[in-house]
Design a protein around this motif. Structure first.
Motif, PDB file in Angstrom:
ATOM      1  N   LYS A 124     -41.749 100.486 -37.029  1.00 19.09           N
ATOM      2  CA  LYS A 124     -40.851 101.571 -37.480  1.00 19.09           C
ATOM      3  C   LYS A 124     -41.655 102.631 -38.233  1.00 19.09           C
ATOM      4  CE  LYS A 124     -36.635 103.066 -39.086  1.00 19.09           C
ATOM      5  NZ  LYS A 124     -36.015 104.079 -38.229  1.00 19.09           N
ATOM      6  N   ASP A 125     -42.529 102.172 -39.092  1.00 20.25           N
ATOM      7  CA  ASP A 125     -43.355 103.096 -39.882  1.00 20.25           C
ATOM      8  C   ASP A 125     -44.292 103.905 -38.965  1.00 20.25           C
ATOM      9  OD1 ASP A 125     -44.544 104.132 -42.340  1.00 20.25           O
ATOM     10  OD2 ASP A 125     -46.296 102.985 -41.696  1.00 20.25           O
ATOM     11  N   LEU A 126     -44.892 103.240 -37.976  1.00 21.12           N
ATOM     12  CA  LEU A 126     -45.812 103.931 -37.062  1.00 21.12           C
ATOM     13  C   LEU A 126     -45.082 104.996 -36.237  1.00 21.12           C
ATOM     14  CD1 LEU A 126     -47.945 100.877 -35.829  1.00 21.12           C
ATOM     15  CD2 LEU A 126     -48.755 102.805 -37.208  1.00 21.12           C
ATOM     16  N   ILE A 127     -43.820 104.722 -35.896  1.00 22.06           N
ATOM     17  CA  ILE A 127     -43.035 105.702 -35.125  1.00 22.06           C
ATOM     18  C   ILE A 127     -42.588 106.840 -36.044  1.00 22.06           C
ATOM     19  CG2 ILE A 127     -40.879 106.088 -33.855  1.00 22.06           C
ATOM     20  CD1 ILE A 127     -41.098 103.171 -32.862  1.00 22.06           C
ATOM     21  N   ASP A 128     -41.943 106.473 -37.172  1.00 28.32           N
ATOM     22  CA  ASP A 128     -41.351 107.496 -38.048  1.00 28.32           C
ATOM     23  C   ASP A 128     -42.396 108.405 -38.689  1.00 28.32           C
ATOM     24  OD1 ASP A 128     -38.984 106.394 -37.380  1.00 28.32           O
ATOM     25  OD2 ASP A 128     -38.523 105.544 -39.357  1.00 28.32           O
ATOM     26  N   SER A 129     -43.592 107.869 -38.944  1.00 33.92           N
ATOM     27  CA  SER A 129     -44.643 108.674 -39.574  1.00 33.92           C
ATOM     28  C   SER A 129     -45.327 109.594 -38.567  1.00 33.92           C
ATOM     29  CB  SER A 129     -45.695 107.754 -40.193  1.00 33.92           C
ATOM     30  OG  SER A 129     -46.347 107.024 -39.160  1.00 33.92           O
ATOM     31  N   GLY A 130     -45.008 109.441 -37.280  1.00 33.92           N
ATOM     32  CA  GLY A 130     -45.628 110.273 -36.245  1.00 33.92           C
ATOM     33  C   GLY A 130     -46.991 109.759 -35.816  1.00 33.92           C
ATOM     34  N   GLU A 131     -47.383 108.608 -36.355  1.00 33.46           N
ATOM     35  CA  GLU A 131     -48.707 108.036 -36.071  1.00 33.46           C
ATOM     36  C   GLU A 131     -48.953 107.826 -34.569  1.00 33.46           C
ATOM     37  OE1 GLU A 131     -50.752 107.347 -38.650  1.00 33.46           O
ATOM     38  OE2 GLU A 131     -52.376 106.460 -37.470  1.00 33.46           O
TER      39      GLU A 131
ATOM     40  N   ASN B  83     -41.897  87.509 -25.021  1.00 36.77           N
ATOM     41  CA  ASN B  83     -41.264  88.500 -25.899  1.00 36.77           C
ATOM     42  C   ASN B  83     -42.293  89.601 -26.117  1.00 36.77           C
ATOM     43  OD1 ASN B  83     -40.088  90.074 -27.824  1.00 36.77           O
ATOM     44  ND2 ASN B  83     -39.597  88.397 -29.237  1.00 36.77           N
ATOM     45  N   LYS B  84     -42.198  90.638 -25.276  1.00 37.23           N
ATOM     46  CA  LYS B  84     -43.210  91.685 -25.321  1.00 37.23           C
ATOM     47  C   LYS B  84     -42.554  93.058 -25.313  1.00 37.23           C
ATOM     48  CE  LYS B  84     -47.768  92.485 -23.446  1.00 37.23           C
ATOM     49  NZ  LYS B  84     -48.688  92.233 -22.362  1.00 37.23           N
ATOM     50  N   LEU B  85     -42.806  93.800 -26.379  1.00 35.24           N
ATOM     51  CA  LEU B  85     -42.294  95.173 -26.505  1.00 35.24           C
ATOM     52  C   LEU B  85     -43.469  96.118 -26.273  1.00 35.24           C
ATOM     53  CD1 LEU B  85     -40.257  97.394 -27.455  1.00 35.24           C
ATOM     54  CD2 LEU B  85     -40.900  96.821 -29.800  1.00 35.24           C
ATOM     55  N   GLU B  86     -43.313  96.995 -25.296  1.00 30.99           N
ATOM     56  CA  GLU B  86     -44.393  97.933 -24.991  1.00 30.99           C
ATOM     57  C   GLU B  86     -43.882  99.361 -25.164  1.00 30.99           C
ATOM     58  OE1 GLU B  86     -44.863  95.840 -21.126  1.00 30.99           O
ATOM     59  OE2 GLU B  86     -46.987  96.248 -21.467  1.00 30.99           O
ATOM     60  N   ILE B  87     -44.614 100.135 -25.957  1.00 32.44           N
ATOM     61  CA  ILE B  87     -44.205 101.514 -26.230  1.00 32.44           C
ATOM     62  C   ILE B  87     -45.331 102.438 -25.769  1.00 32.44           C
ATOM     63  CG2 ILE B  87     -43.488 103.155 -28.003  1.00 32.44           C
ATOM     64  CD1 ILE B  87     -42.892 100.648 -29.790  1.00 32.44           C
ATOM     65  N   SER B  88     -44.997 103.309 -24.846  1.00 32.32           N
ATOM     66  CA  SER B  88     -45.980 104.289 -24.400  1.00 32.32           C
ATOM     67  C   SER B  88     -45.658 105.591 -25.128  1.00 32.32           C
ATOM     68  CB  SER B  88     -45.852 104.446 -22.887  1.00 32.32           C
ATOM     69  OG  SER B  88     -46.712 105.468 -22.463  1.00 32.32           O
ATOM     70  N   ALA B  89     -46.616 106.074 -25.935  1.00 34.72           N
ATOM     71  CA  ALA B  89     -46.353 107.265 -26.761  1.00 34.72           C
ATOM     72  C   ALA B  89     -47.512 108.252 -26.621  1.00 34.72           C
ATOM     73  CB  ALA B  89     -46.174 106.854 -28.215  1.00 34.72           C
ATOM     74  N   GLU B  90     -47.286 109.463 -27.123  1.00 35.28           N
ATOM     75  CA  GLU B  90     -48.289 110.533 -26.985  1.00 35.28           C
ATOM     76  C   GLU B  90     -49.672 110.115 -27.482  1.00 35.28           C
ATOM     77  OE1 GLU B  90     -48.571 113.640 -25.848  1.00 35.28           O
ATOM     78  OE2 GLU B  90     -46.581 113.620 -24.960  1.00 35.28           O
ATOM     79  N   GLN B  91     -49.718 109.376 -28.580  1.00 33.84           N
ATOM     80  CA  GLN B  91     -51.013 109.043 -29.178  1.00 33.84           C
ATOM     81  C   GLN B  91     -51.578 107.701 -28.719  1.00 33.84           C
ATOM     82  OE1 GLN B  91     -51.889 112.540 -30.962  1.00 33.84           O
ATOM     83  NE2 GLN B  91     -53.201 110.758 -30.793  1.00 33.84           N
ATOM     84  N   GLY B  92     -50.854 107.023 -27.818  1.00 34.54           N
ATOM     85  CA  GLY B  92     -51.404 105.770 -27.328  1.00 34.54           C
ATOM     86  C   GLY B  92     -50.343 104.758 -26.954  1.00 34.54           C
ATOM     87  N   ARG B  93     -50.777 103.524 -26.810  1.00 39.32           N
ATOM     88  CA  ARG B  93     -49.861 102.453 -26.380  1.00 39.32           C
ATOM     89  C   ARG B  93     -49.770 101.391 -27.468  1.00 39.32           C
ATOM     90  NH1 ARG B  93     -47.773  99.723 -22.078  1.00 39.32           N
ATOM     91  NH2 ARG B  93     -48.064 101.574 -20.816  1.00 39.32           N
ATOM     92  N   LEU B  94     -48.530 101.092 -27.842  1.00 37.80           N
ATOM     93  CA  LEU B  94     -48.282 100.096 -28.888  1.00 37.80           C
ATOM     94  C   LEU B  94     -47.613  98.885 -28.245  1.00 37.80           C
ATOM     95  CD1 LEU B  94     -48.328  99.748 -32.041  1.00 37.80           C
ATOM     96  CD2 LEU B  94     -46.006 100.614 -32.029  1.00 37.80           C
TER      97      LEU B  94
END
Ligand SMILES: NC(=O)c1ccc[n+]([C@@H]2O[C@H](COP(=O)([O-])OP(=O)(O)OC[C@H]3O[C@@H](n4cnc5c(N)ncnc54)[C@H](O)[C@@H]3O)[C@@H](O)[C@H]2O)c1
Length: 272
Positions: free
Chosen positions: A133-140, A242-253
């Protein structure tokens, strides 16, 4: 610190787990002073605890300031509203109710804001998801583009569904894996990514068990900003994942088992 006296209603699997934690002193300032079970047997009482078989009597007994509702899903609305009207703090197990209208009735009954009304979404306190949540909300990690969460490690046996008399039925449980196991994952989904504008799902009823309700689900979601997401769950797969994958502008979480985070950072934004 002021001590809050809590009564637990429903001493099945979850009620007993909460009782053990509170008795063990894991929640400072909280003391169990009443237990209520209408059908099953109550655990042995310890000093200061009073037994009830009727939740209404427990709520009006003067023995409790707060109630923890650990009964099957459909009773959450009725007991919750009665408890708020009795002037108690209310902590209700997930799901707060089965139908949206019942959820709204229960929430609307919380008129005395000096009393706390809360639902048991304990996964929000998981350190790993707090970090996400922090990594998303902070824009990281930058804007989220795509999410895929496969959570199939909810394996349940036919024996499990046969216990309690209410599981695996529309009348008793109000749904299957989405209503019982996944409220945590779905709550985290909207907590982390917001509400999608469109959802399309494939729910298979009794695919792996002798039950009426869904035990296998694939859902596809679309958000206003173009983000897309998939959510896959099942109670009939082993070994599950149980795997959550997020593809975002700055990388993959990637979050595995709700315990491990891996962030592969791009040197620059994907879209630049
Ligand atoms: N937060 C979590 O991680 C988590 C985990 C498991 C279950 N739950 C939730 O906890 C709740 C209970 O699940 P469970 O697995 O413990 O079920 P369970 O069937 O093991 O226990 C429910 C108990 O409530 C009793 N009961 C039913 N109606 C009652 C009433 N009116 N008054 C008093 N007692 C009554 C039953 O006799 C039974 O002993 C459900 O909402 C479930 O979704 C939450």
């Amino acid at each position: 610190m002021e001590t809050v006296r809590i009564g637990i209603v429903g001493l099945g699997n979850m009620g007993k787990a909460h009782l053990a934690n509170i008795r063990a002193g894991k929640i400072p300032g909280l003391r169990v002073t009443a237990l209520c079970e209408s059908v099953g047997t109550l655990p042995n009482l310890i000093e200061g605890e009073k037994a009830f078989t009727d939740v209404n009597l427990m709520m009006r007994s003067g023995h409790i300031d707060a109630i923890l509702i650990c009964t099957p899903h459909f009773s959450h609305t009725t007991i919750g509203i009665a408890a708020l009207q009795a002037g108690l703090h209310v902590l209700v197990e997930k799901p707060i109710s089965v139908h949206k209208a019942d959820c709204e009735r229960l929430i609307a009954a919380h008129t005395d804001k000096s009393k706390i009304f809360a639902a048991m979404f304990n996964m929000r306190t998981n350190a790993c998801f707090k970090k996400v949540k922090d990594l998303i909300d902070s824009g990281e990690i930058g804007a989220v583009r795509r999410v895929h969460w496969e959570v199939t490690n909810w394996f349940r046996t036919n024996y499990y569904y046969a216990t309690g008399g209410w599981r695996g039925t529309w009348k008793g449980e109000g749904g299957g894996v989405l209503m019982n196991q996944c409220p945590h994952n779905l709550d985290l989904f909207q907590w982390l990514f917001g509400m999608p504008q469109k959802v399309r799902g494939f729910c298979q009823f009794g695919r792996f068990h002798e039950i009426e309700v869904e035990d296998d689900v694939t859902a596809v979601m679309q958000y206003d900003n173009g983000t897309t997401a998939t959510f896959v769950t099942s109670t009939g797969e082993a070994p599950g994942i149980n795997k959550l994958e997020i593809s975002a502008e700055q990388g993959r979480l990637t979050v595995t088992d709700g315990t491990r985070i891996r962030f592969q950072r791009n040197r620059q934004q994907m879209s630049k």
